[in-house]
Design a protein around this motif. Sequence first.
Motif, PDB file in Angstrom:
ATOM      1  N   HIS A   1       6.369  16.426  11.558  1.00 41.53           N
ATOM      2  CA  HIS A   1       5.734  16.407  10.238  1.00 41.53           C
ATOM      3  C   HIS A   1       6.462  15.402   9.351  1.00 41.53           C
ATOM      4  N   VAL A   2       5.708  14.573   8.652  1.00 37.02           N
ATOM      5  CA  VAL A   2       6.310  13.644   7.695  1.00 37.02           C
ATOM      6  C   VAL A   2       5.608  13.739   6.354  1.00 37.02           C
ATOM      7  N   LYS A   3       6.360  13.416   5.317  1.00 36.49           N
ATOM      8  CA  LYS A   3       5.808  13.383   3.966  1.00 36.49           C
ATOM      9  C   LYS A   3       5.888  11.942   3.469  1.00 36.49           C
ATOM     10  N   ILE A   4       4.728  11.356   3.204  1.00 38.81           N
ATOM     11  CA  ILE A   4       4.656   9.966   2.744  1.00 38.81           C
ATOM     12  C   ILE A   4       4.288   9.936   1.266  1.00 38.81           C
ATOM     13  N   ALA A   5       5.110   9.270   0.474  1.00 36.45           N
ATOM     14  CA  ALA A   5       4.805   9.074  -0.945  1.00 36.45           C
ATOM     15  C   ALA A   5       3.959   7.812  -1.088  1.00 36.45           C
ATOM     16  N   VAL A   6       2.753   7.978  -1.615  1.00 36.14           N
ATOM     17  CA  VAL A   6       1.869   6.843  -1.893  1.00 36.14           C
ATOM     18  C   VAL A   6       1.927   6.590  -3.393  1.00 36.14           C
ATOM     19  N   VAL A   7       2.459   5.439  -3.773  1.00 29.39           N
ATOM     20  CA  VAL A   7       2.685   5.131  -5.186  1.00 29.39           C
ATOM     21  C   VAL A   7       1.676   4.061  -5.598  1.00 29.39           C
ATOM     22  N   GLY A   8       0.621   4.486  -6.278  1.00 29.05           N
ATOM     23  CA  GLY A   8      -0.454   3.565  -6.658  1.00 29.05           C
ATOM     24  C   GLY A   8      -1.028   3.909  -8.009  1.00 29.05           C
ATOM     25  N   LYS A   9      -2.054   3.176  -8.401  1.00 31.17           N
ATOM     26  CA  LYS A   9      -2.624   3.349  -9.740  1.00 31.17           C
ATOM     27  C   LYS A   9      -3.968   4.063  -9.737  1.00 31.17           C
ATOM     28  N   TYR A  10      -4.544   4.311  -8.547  1.00 30.41           N
ATOM     29  CA  TYR A  10      -5.850   4.969  -8.481  1.00 30.41           C
ATOM     30  C   TYR A  10      -5.718   6.325  -7.783  1.00 30.41           C
ATOM     31  N   MET A  11      -4.689   7.078  -8.137  1.00 31.99           N
ATOM     32  CA  MET A  11      -4.358   8.283  -7.383  1.00 31.99           C
ATOM     33  C   MET A  11      -5.275   9.461  -7.688  1.00 31.99           C
ATOM     34  N   ALA A  12      -5.994   9.425  -8.797  1.00 33.87           N
ATOM     35  CA  ALA A  12      -6.830  10.566  -9.172  1.00 33.87           C
ATOM     36  C   ALA A  12      -8.014  10.754  -8.230  1.00 33.87           C
ATOM     37  N   LEU A  13      -8.423   9.700  -7.533  1.00 30.71           N
ATOM     38  CA  LEU A  13      -9.578   9.782  -6.634  1.00 30.71           C
ATOM     39  C   LEU A  13      -9.132   9.462  -5.212  1.00 30.71           C
ATOM     40  N   HIS A  14      -9.253  10.435  -4.315  1.00 31.21           N
ATOM     41  CA  HIS A  14      -8.808  10.252  -2.926  1.00 31.21           C
ATOM     42  C   HIS A  14      -9.527   9.080  -2.263  1.00 31.21           C
ATOM     43  N   ASP A  15     -10.817   8.908  -2.577  1.00 30.38           N
ATOM     44  CA  ASP A  15     -11.603   7.852  -1.944  1.00 30.38           C
ATOM     45  C   ASP A  15     -11.173   6.448  -2.358  1.00 30.38           C
ATOM     46  N   ALA A  16     -10.376   6.346  -3.432  1.00 33.53           N
ATOM     47  CA  ALA A  16      -9.939   5.021  -3.874  1.00 33.53           C
ATOM     48  C   ALA A  16      -9.049   4.347  -2.829  1.00 33.53           C
ATOM     49  N   TYR A  17      -8.370   5.150  -1.999  1.00 35.91           N
ATOM     50  CA  TYR A  17      -7.533   4.618  -0.921  1.00 35.91           C
ATOM     51  C   TYR A  17      -7.919   5.278   0.407  1.00 35.91           C
ATOM     52  N   ARG A  18      -9.201   5.528   0.604  1.00 39.15           N
ATOM     53  CA  ARG A  18      -9.659   6.300   1.755  1.00 39.15           C
ATOM     54  C   ARG A  18      -9.174   5.720   3.089  1.00 39.15           C
ATOM     55  N   SER A  19      -9.385   4.431   3.323  1.00 35.99           N
ATOM     56  CA  SER A  19      -8.989   3.833   4.597  1.00 35.99           C
ATOM     57  C   SER A  19      -7.485   3.909   4.812  1.00 35.99           C
TER      58      SER A  19
ATOM     59  N   ARG B   1      14.217   0.470  -0.728  1.00 32.99           N
ATOM     60  CA  ARG B   1      15.117  -0.553  -0.181  1.00 32.99           C
ATOM     61  C   ARG B   1      16.566  -0.096  -0.227  1.00 32.99           C
ATOM     62  N   GLU B   2      17.003   0.438  -1.356  1.00 35.37           N
ATOM     63  CA  GLU B   2      18.408   0.802  -1.519  1.00 35.37           C
ATOM     64  C   GLU B   2      18.793   2.051  -0.735  1.00 35.37           C
ATOM     65  N   ASN B   3      17.835   2.960  -0.525  1.00 32.48           N
ATOM     66  CA  ASN B   3      18.128   4.216   0.165  1.00 32.48           C
ATOM     67  C   ASN B   3      17.666   4.211   1.619  1.00 32.48           C
ATOM     68  N   LYS B   4      17.234   3.031   2.080  1.00 34.73           N
ATOM     69  CA  LYS B   4      16.817   2.859   3.476  1.00 34.73           C
ATOM     70  C   LYS B   4      15.719   3.854   3.895  1.00 34.73           C
ATOM     71  N   VAL B   5      14.794   4.093   2.971  1.00 35.36           N
ATOM     72  CA  VAL B   5      13.611   4.904   3.276  1.00 35.36           C
ATOM     73  C   VAL B   5      12.536   3.959   3.810  1.00 35.36           C
TER      74      VAL B   5
ATOM     75  N   LYS C   1       8.711   5.711  12.308  1.00 35.57           N
ATOM     76  CA  LYS C   1       9.997   5.473  11.663  1.00 35.57           C
ATOM     77  C   LYS C   1      10.242   6.496  10.550  1.00 35.57           C
ATOM     78  N   SER C   2       9.187   6.842   9.820  1.00 38.79           N
ATOM     79  CA  SER C   2       9.314   7.844   8.759  1.00 38.79           C
ATOM     80  C   SER C   2       9.679   9.211   9.330  1.00 38.79           C
ATOM     81  N   ALA C   3       9.228   9.464  10.553  1.00 34.47           N
ATOM     82  CA  ALA C   3       9.543  10.734  11.227  1.00 34.47           C
ATOM     83  C   ALA C   3      10.892  10.687  11.926  1.00 34.47           C
ATOM     84  N   GLY C   4      11.565   9.542  11.857  1.00 36.24           N
ATOM     85  CA  GLY C   4      12.868   9.403  12.502  1.00 36.24           C
ATOM     86  C   GLY C   4      12.794   9.240  13.998  1.00 36.24           C
ATOM     87  N   LEU C   5      11.632   8.751  14.501  1.00 36.88           N
ATOM     88  CA  LEU C   5      11.443   8.603  15.946  1.00 36.88           C
ATOM     89  C   LEU C   5      11.616   7.141  16.377  1.00 36.88           C
TER      90      LEU C   5
END
Length: 545
Positions: free
Chosen positions: A302-320, A383-387, A541-545
Amino acid sequence: MKKVRYIFMTGGVASSLGKGVSIASIGALLEARGFKVTIQKLDPYINIDPGTMSPFQHGEVYVTEDGAETDLDLGYYERFTSAVLGRENSVSTGQIYHSVISRERRGEYLGRTVQVIPHITNEIKNRILLLSQMDSELDFILVEIGGTVGDIESVPFLEAIRQFRLDQGQDNTMFIHLTLVPSITKGGEIKTKPTQHSVKELQQQGIQPDILLCRTVEPLEAEVKEKISLFCNVSPNRVFSAPDIDHTIYEIPQIFHSENLDAEIINYFRMESKSGEYLLDLNPMLAKWEQVVDVFVNPRHHVKIAVVGKYMALHDAYRSLYEAMTHGGFPKKISVEFTKIDSEKVDAENYRHLLKEANGILVPGGFGERGVEGKLLAIRYARENKVPYFGICLGMQCAVIEFARNVLGYKDAHSTEFDPDSPYPVISLMEEQTAIVNKGGTMRLGAYPCKLREGSLIAEAYMQQVIQERHRHRFEFNNKYRSAFENAGLRLSGLSPDETLVETVELDRAAHPFFVGTQYHPEFKSKPLSPHPLFKRFIEKSAGL
């Protein structure tokens, strides 16, 4: 020429019932039977295309190989099938009227009065027929009519497909109507009246549906199907449930198959599966869909990905984008959870707190200055925290800006999109874009080749040196800063074949486990049965694999 069959899908009662996913799933089942399909969207809006629409209103703009800016439903069509779509697969009212009016201005109608019937409807029919003329190997053309029956905007399209059946014959055309069968009482009593009224509205347009797909909470009982059949003039064995899914939209092909929808379509057209003896339970294609669904049911990681964008209120804005990240977890059965962070709300006081639980950080594309500083803070944290970090389009450009400011020491470095007077314009407008005034369809659009640097992280992910990816942007890496970035450790790992444009950047793997930016949009080429290699590598990589 091969005989082509046409399937038209309409929707009623309410929008967002899932016509796009439904017709894409039918396409997947027909492909599993060995047929070649393509899918077309007829949209009733007057815009030429969604390219100038707000993502908050219309969701993402899906870009095809040939550079068409299209409705997000084309993304479903390509993800569920092997069809490669283009601008002919996305048709709007605006395109239809623009074409007809242009002909009238050229005098091609020889002085006749130009009317909705026959001129507009003929143009719509021609757009449908064009697909069969472009590919003589097609077995099926599936067509989704946007909007809902009863919308005034949809009337010309409904009239066109009514005429289309007269032209092509009933044996070559099928009408599928997706409608709502709600449960509105505490006891869960099923109500069929909305569907009855929806079908009645469709019949008033001269269209009798051949198949009814009923959106429900649970599969319909036989007696409910018989009631719908009686009042809607559709055979009971052609009334199908489209129940709510448990885990993922990728269950839908299996659900439709369990309802025998694909078998009934084949029977209707008096066809046989190309694979001869058809045992779908043993069919390798459907077995792959089962494996996809199993990741949601029985994940190993299981991984948790932070998506940092400007159209976050609508899921379909970043559907693909969300779909591509989910696909990236399939090969190693990684479940992907998204933390959606509005970049406008990210500041120097809270960005560490907002991102501290993220296993990976992704900054997607976008337009305009709003929220850019929040994205830069998120990138600095990664970058600084190697995430593990993945920047796409503007996300790559922001990675360049952040590196310029905080590593190279270029104070006030920026993109000329946001600060035309920046002393360090590390991102600038493409030369051919400087004189353009119109916004629609004028960016660098569609698939372009990219040459990857040997030994780079990104080349290893693709396992090839030359790739082809889809673009949608105006601004580029400023070439006069190339050597400064390279010397400081940000590798320009992908270039256009003539080496004039920077397509990808990355940090050396010794300095960071995964820090990659792409000017192009790889999410548009990811499929559940064929995850994009960059998303696969990012999620692993996010899952540490």
